[in-house]
Write a protein that holds these residues in place. Structure first.
Motif, short mmCIF file in Angstrom:
data_model
loop_
_atom_site.label_atom_id
_atom_site.label_comp_id
_atom_site.label_asym_id
_atom_site.label_seq_id
_atom_site.Cartn_x
_atom_site.Cartn_y
_atom_site.Cartn_z
N ARG A 60 36.61 50.56 56.38
CA ARG A 60 36.71 49.51 57.08
C ARG A 60 38.02 48.49 56.19
NH1 ARG A 60 30.69 47.96 56.20
NH2 ARG A 60 31.23 48.85 54.19
N LYS A 62 40.22 45.70 54.81
CA LYS A 62 39.87 44.67 53.76
C LYS A 62 41.20 43.95 53.62
CE LYS A 62 37.04 48.37 51.38
NZ LYS A 62 37.91 49.40 52.01
N ASP A 63 41.06 42.71 52.76
CA ASP A 63 42.13 41.89 52.70
C ASP A 63 42.91 42.46 51.50
OD1 ASP A 63 44.12 39.91 52.41
OD2 ASP A 63 42.50 38.40 52.05
N THR A 66 43.65 39.72 48.61
CA THR A 66 42.56 39.70 47.63
C THR A 66 42.72 40.35 46.29
OG1 THR A 66 40.87 38.81 49.28
CG2 THR A 66 40.02 39.34 47.41
N LEU A 96 45.43 43.22 56.35
CA LEU A 96 44.33 43.93 56.33
C LEU A 96 44.73 45.36 56.24
CD1 LEU A 96 42.27 42.32 59.24
CD2 LEU A 96 41.85 42.24 56.61
N SER A 98 43.02 49.79 54.94
CA SER A 98 41.70 50.66 54.69
C SER A 98 42.21 51.10 53.33
CB SER A 98 41.63 51.83 55.66
OG SER A 98 41.31 51.03 56.90
N THR A 101 38.93 49.75 46.96
CA THR A 101 39.27 48.34 46.43
C THR A 101 39.47 48.63 44.77
OG1 THR A 101 38.02 46.96 47.87
CG2 THR A 101 38.43 46.14 45.69
#
Length: 226
Positions: A60, A62-63, A66, A96, A98, A101
């Motif tokens: 999904r 994600k930023d 960040t 954005l 995928s 993290t």
């Protein structure tokens, strides 16, 4: 004070005699040593996992900004101690993608640590995030640039090898796994990573796709990072 052991011993012996600012400074040195040790251990663990597992993560979007800020914050105390400024420039509003993290954060921290270790303390570290329009999938590109001794031309392809220590590594601690781990993380994201060095200006850059047209490769060790 040059090590975690010395810092802790100093606090144990002198804590009741020390002014507040000296205590704070000693704790700061200890924290920096812990961060370096944590990164070294994480590199060793990740390298061992990559040798035997399969790679999986939440696709999904994600930023990315960040995660980039988190990595910069993680290494900032060490950069501050050397008097190094980290200059971040973001050239896109579409950030954005995928990715894992934890995996990308660790890759970014390794690149930033590398720039801090080998950069000239009087020159800022430049960090740039851009969006590259490629077919079939746009890419996010990160560039980390430092100015210092630099790499020899023959070292540019070798620098991502396991346990490789470049000619500018004199007196620097490490086991030579950080950049190897970065390469494996980025390749597991269907990305690419390269090094450039000329006249003392060294840039490490990587690109990852913003989304996947097919499943990420099965490399495994980041299953726990979803």
């Amino acid at each position: 004070l040059t090590s975690l052991k010395e810092g802790l011993q100093f606090l144990a012996e002198k804590q009741h005699e020390l002014p507040t600012h000296v205590t704070a400074r000693t704790i700061d040195v200890c924290n920096q040593s812990v961060k370096r040790l944590e990164t070294m251990i994480q590199n060793i663990l990740n390298h061992a996992k990559m040798e035997s597992g399969y790679y999986s993560f939440d696709e999904r979007p994600k930023d990315f900004v960040t995660v980039l800020h988190a990595a910069i914050s993680g290494v900032k105390p060490i950069a501050d101690r050397r008097g190094l400024v980290m200059d971040l420039k973001i050239h896109t509003s579409n950030c954005l993608a995928s990715f894992s993290t934890e995996g990308i954060t660790h890759a970014l921290e390794n690149l930033l640590f590398n720039a801090i270790k080998y950069g000239d303390a009087s020159k800022p570290i430049q960090i740039e995030l851009s969006r590259i329009q490629q077919n079939p999938v746009p890419q996010l590109e990160v560039r980390v640039t430092n100015r210092g001794k630099g790499l020899l031309p023959a070292e540019l392809k070798l620098v991502f090898g396991r346990f490789f220590r470049a000619s500018n590594a004199d007196g620097q601690k490490g086991v030579g796994l950080g950049l190897s781990v970065v390469k494996r993380i980025i390749e597991a994201h269907h990305g690419q990573v390269e090094a450039e060095s000329n006249a003392g200006v060294t840039t490490f850059w990587f690109r990852i796709p913003q989304r996947y047209e097919s499943q990420p490769p099965q490399l495994g060790w980041l299953e726990a990072l979803t």
